[in-house]
Design a protein around this motif. Sequence first.
Motif, PDB file in Angstrom:
ATOM      1  N   ASP A 101      -1.807 -10.024  -7.069  1.00 54.92           N
ATOM      2  CA  ASP A 101      -2.357  -9.003  -8.272  1.00 54.92           C
ATOM      3  C   ASP A 101      -3.002  -7.811  -7.736  1.00 54.92           C
ATOM      4  N   VAL A 102      -2.572  -7.393  -6.573  1.00 55.26           N
ATOM      5  CA  VAL A 102      -3.460  -6.020  -6.010  1.00 55.26           C
ATOM      6  C   VAL A 102      -2.823  -4.970  -5.519  1.00 55.26           C
ATOM      7  N   GLY A 103      -1.924  -4.632  -6.696  1.00 54.61           N
ATOM      8  CA  GLY A 103      -1.511  -3.284  -5.874  1.00 54.61           C
ATOM      9  C   GLY A 103       0.632  -3.899  -7.484  1.00 54.61           C
ATOM     10  N   THR A 132       7.450   0.187  -6.567  1.00 54.93           N
ATOM     11  CA  THR A 132       7.009  -0.709  -7.195  1.00 54.93           C
ATOM     12  C   THR A 132       7.888  -1.550  -5.965  1.00 54.93           C
ATOM     13  N   LEU A 133       7.033  -2.873  -5.178  1.00 54.59           N
ATOM     14  CA  LEU A 133       7.202  -3.816  -4.159  1.00 54.59           C
ATOM     15  C   LEU A 133       8.176  -4.109  -4.939  1.00 54.59           C
ATOM     16  N   LEU A 134       9.398  -4.810  -4.754  1.00 52.07           N
ATOM     17  CA  LEU A 134      10.190  -5.850  -5.148  1.00 52.07           C
ATOM     18  C   LEU A 134      10.384  -7.311  -4.167  1.00 52.07           C
ATOM     19  N   VAL A 135       9.587  -8.136  -4.321  1.00 56.08           N
ATOM     20  CA  VAL A 135       9.883  -9.514  -3.001  1.00 56.08           C
ATOM     21  C   VAL A 135      11.160 -10.769  -3.571  1.00 56.08           C
ATOM     22  N   GLU A 194       1.164  -0.715  -0.134  1.00 58.93           N
ATOM     23  CA  GLU A 194      -0.222   0.205  -0.408  1.00 58.93           C
ATOM     24  C   GLU A 194       0.691   1.553   0.475  1.00 58.93           C
ATOM     25  N   ALA A 195       1.778   1.194   0.895  1.00 58.16           N
ATOM     26  CA  ALA A 195       3.288   2.160   1.133  1.00 58.16           C
ATOM     27  C   ALA A 195       3.512   2.915  -0.525  1.00 58.16           C
ATOM     28  N   ALA A 196       3.919   1.026  -1.139  1.00 61.46           N
ATOM     29  CA  ALA A 196       4.895   1.331  -2.863  1.00 61.46           C
ATOM     30  C   ALA A 196       3.394   2.003  -3.323  1.00 61.46           C
TER      31      ALA A 196
END
Length: 515
Positions: A350-352, A325-328, A317-319
């Motif tokens: 698939d939500v962000g 983009t949040l990289l995991v 959400e913060a990204a």
Amino acid sequence: MASKRARLIFIDGVGRTGGAILHFQWDGKGFLFDVGLDLATSGRLLTGGLRPRFSHGIDDHLKLNLLPTVEGLWRDDLMLDAEIYEDAKAFDIRGVILTHDHGDHGGGLFAVAPTIPIHCTSISAAMLLVNSVCGSGLSSETVSVVQRAPHPTEEGILHKPSGAGRLFRQVLTTDGQPSPNLCAMWPTTGPGVGLGRSDLTVAGMDFKTFCVDHSLLGACGVVVEVPNGDAFAHLGDLRRTGSQGEMTERFVRYLVKIGVRAMVIEGTRLGRENDEKNVTEEECAARIRGIVRGADKRLIIANCGGRHIERVKAFLEAAACSNRTLLVPYRLMMLMEAVGAANKKFDLTDVGPLGIYDPPIGSRPRWMQDLRERRANMLVSPREVRAAEHKYILLSNFGTTVDWLDLSPHGALFIYSNSAAYSDDARGRLRGLGEWTRRYGMSTAGIRFRGSTFDVDSSLNPSGHLHPRELASIIKRIKPEILIPCHTTHPEMFAEFVPTGTKLVLPENLKPIRF
Ligand SMILES: [Zn+2]
């Protein structure tokens, strides 16, 4: 002759947080709650690269008391030194009810005899699966096992004979039929093996599980209907301050309604209530959004552990709010897929603005190759991150810190947002992180490193456990006849919370509690 009273025995784990293995028995038939590792001892003895030697089966675990010496529980093929078992206690064990998959609750499952079924929530099953698919060696044998045999030439060690067969455990979901998506990910299905639905009966006793809020999704509390009409409750690890807080409340209301004869409850935060503010996940998420927004053009590297899906959501959400983009890491992506397959409500895939950090690797295991093919459009290389640092938040856990070398994150912002560190092992790893942040001149949020020590900011590291004030209120509402503390270094402090009509029983390892 079998007794007609219920019997509870702490096989191990009294006086420490985590690693408790409880045996519950009626009429000579019994089962276990959790099979965790003693992470406290492990943290003291096994620092740095030290690990139990899996070539020795579980003999190292037993000699170091990381697992208790119990007859009838462990895989026969993992035991070498017969002397260890000379004084072993025998228990009747017809199943394991897993409250959740933290290492101090489920970390010993790899060593459990594969004939013993594991009852757990669908999300815990998904976590066992990911450990099995993405892990390696003996500790990954949570869903299936490969029989070991004595080494043909080396004395005192085991090996995996070529062509050794794979045995599948029965993993039985307690929250209904496992979803078709989770079944599709499971390596095998069929009557009596692999993934199935629990009939909510173990050792002749009916039980129910209730989802509760904790720092790991899939956590549950358990109620056993003892055949004499009594209800026994094990609350597991729980809190009320996360997104599943209402589930904890529902469980408590149920216990109040039915009336509980005996209840096991955790007391992790007793004795440390002044160290930590009681922060909610929502407050933590808002704080993360503010910090990410204020990071300007800097790269952000965050550590929230490898499996804290609720916190991953906060970073996602913060990204989204900051055009990043949040990289995991690959393994976290696998976990997100499995958890989403188990329960759509928790599907974050698939939500962000989500990507997979894709560093160069010489040889990738099959699951990783498949994941890269499945999600080819989500891969982001270190070169891409270096070229546009302001576009990313990289989630990095303790095991992937070395990836920072590819990024040279000089001047980046490091956010530590996990839960409180309760073990020596966790504290040791945090000290290591301090060295890495110093090396790259990174500023930090959520943790402040000072020389060889550090302060964790509790507003970014909400606990996964009940605050003592909440413990007191829950106990007062449920008012069990017998209260049994667990998962605490201060069981005696429960004396303050005991309402009139409740008897406090302080457990001792291997001493039966009957009711
Ligand atoms: Zn836990």
